[in-house]
Design a protein around this motif. Structure first.
Motif, PDB file in Angstrom:
ATOM      1  N   VAL A 116     -13.334  -4.757  14.170  1.00  0.00           N
ATOM      2  CA  VAL A 116     -12.569  -3.612  13.676  1.00  0.00           C
ATOM      3  C   VAL A 116     -13.457  -2.831  12.709  1.00  0.00           C
ATOM      4  N   ALA A 117     -13.474  -1.505  12.900  1.00  0.00           N
ATOM      5  CA  ALA A 117     -14.265  -0.621  12.028  1.00  0.00           C
ATOM      6  C   ALA A 117     -13.481  -0.327  10.757  1.00  0.00           C
ATOM      7  N   LEU A 118     -14.186  -0.323   9.642  1.00  0.00           N
ATOM      8  CA  LEU A 118     -13.547  -0.082   8.345  1.00  0.00           C
ATOM      9  C   LEU A 118     -14.029   1.224   7.728  1.00  0.00           C
ATOM     10  N   ASP A 119     -13.101   1.899   7.034  1.00  0.00           N
ATOM     11  CA  ASP A 119     -13.508   3.096   6.288  1.00  0.00           C
ATOM     12  C   ASP A 119     -14.034   2.681   4.906  1.00  0.00           C
ATOM     13  N   ASP A 120     -14.331   3.662   4.074  1.00  0.00           N
ATOM     14  CA  ASP A 120     -14.964   3.352   2.792  1.00  0.00           C
ATOM     15  C   ASP A 120     -14.061   2.542   1.870  1.00  0.00           C
ATOM     16  N   SER A 121     -12.745   2.570   2.132  1.00  0.00           N
ATOM     17  CA  SER A 121     -11.833   1.785   1.281  1.00  0.00           C
ATOM     18  C   SER A 121     -11.456   0.445   1.931  1.00  0.00           C
ATOM     19  N   GLY A 122     -12.108   0.126   3.060  1.00  0.00           N
ATOM     20  CA  GLY A 122     -11.885  -1.176   3.688  1.00  0.00           C
ATOM     21  C   GLY A 122     -10.699  -1.201   4.638  1.00  0.00           C
TER      22      GLY A 122
END
Ligand SMILES: CC(C)(COP(=O)(O)OP(=O)(O)OC[C@H]1O[C@@H](n2cnc3c(N)ncnc32)[C@H](O)[C@@H]1OP(=O)(O)O)[C@@H](O)C(=O)NCCC(=O)NCCS
Length: 150
Positions: A116-122
């Motif tokens: 799963v890809a995460l954004d800058d806030s996880g």
């Protein structure tokens, strides 16, 4: 024009290792856990290359240990995205062992990983779609949906 998809070959990864004594059991056979660790890293590189994001392992769907590898063997791990969903990607990983003296190469393991890809806030974030090209990639693409549904 902006590319709206990536190809499996854009992120396909080959990771090479050699089986050392610390990777093996007392019989000199490669430990399954060590092999899965190497496969997980190859799959992580693949998913991160596809998505351009930091990715985490969500699941390891199925791991088959088909044959043993031994101390001194060269392990070649091939990872490829089979399908990108919304925020997750399925990656198929094959591990081959090669005997140095004879060059004999054979499949030792295959497994399906979901990252799963995460954004800058996880938090999980959307990834670019995958466009399968070869017949094998198209089959994998369709089968990946069935595996996700199961
Ligand atoms: C994986 C993780 C990011 C999912 O976060 P979440 O808030 O539950 O996200 P969602 O429920 O919105 O699901 C996001 C995506 O992950 C998929 N997913 C979640 N759990 C999954 C699982 N166990 N197996 C397969 N896919 C899974 C969902 O199907 C969804 O896919 P889609 O968006 O492509 O349809 C979160 O559970 C996590 O951080 N887990 C720990 C990861 C980790 O530390 N890995 C290292 C192992 S030690």
């Amino acid at each position: 024009m902006t590319t709206v998809y990536k190809l499996p070959s854009d992120s396909a990864t080959i990771k090479t290792e050699v089986v050392c004594p610390t990777d093996a059991n007392p019989m000199g056979m490669l430990l399954g856990g060590r092999l899965v660790e190497w496969m997980d890293i190859a799959a992580a590189i693949t998913s991160q290359t596809h998505s351009g994001r930091v990715c985490v392992t969500a699941s390891i769907n199925k791991v088959d240990f088909i044959a043993a590898a031994n101390i001194g063997d060269i392990i070649s791990i091939q990872a490829k995205v089979t399908r990108a969903f919304v925020t997750s990607m399925e990656v198929v990983v094959y591990a081959y062992s090669k005997k140095v003296l004879t060059g004999q190469k054979y499949l030792v393991s295959e497994a399906y990983f979901t990252f799963v890809a995460l954004d800058d806030s996880g938090k999980a974030t959307a990834v670019i779609p995958l466009k399968p090209v070869t017949q094998e990639e198209k089959t994998d693409y369709h089968e990946a949906l069935k595996r996700k549904q199961r």
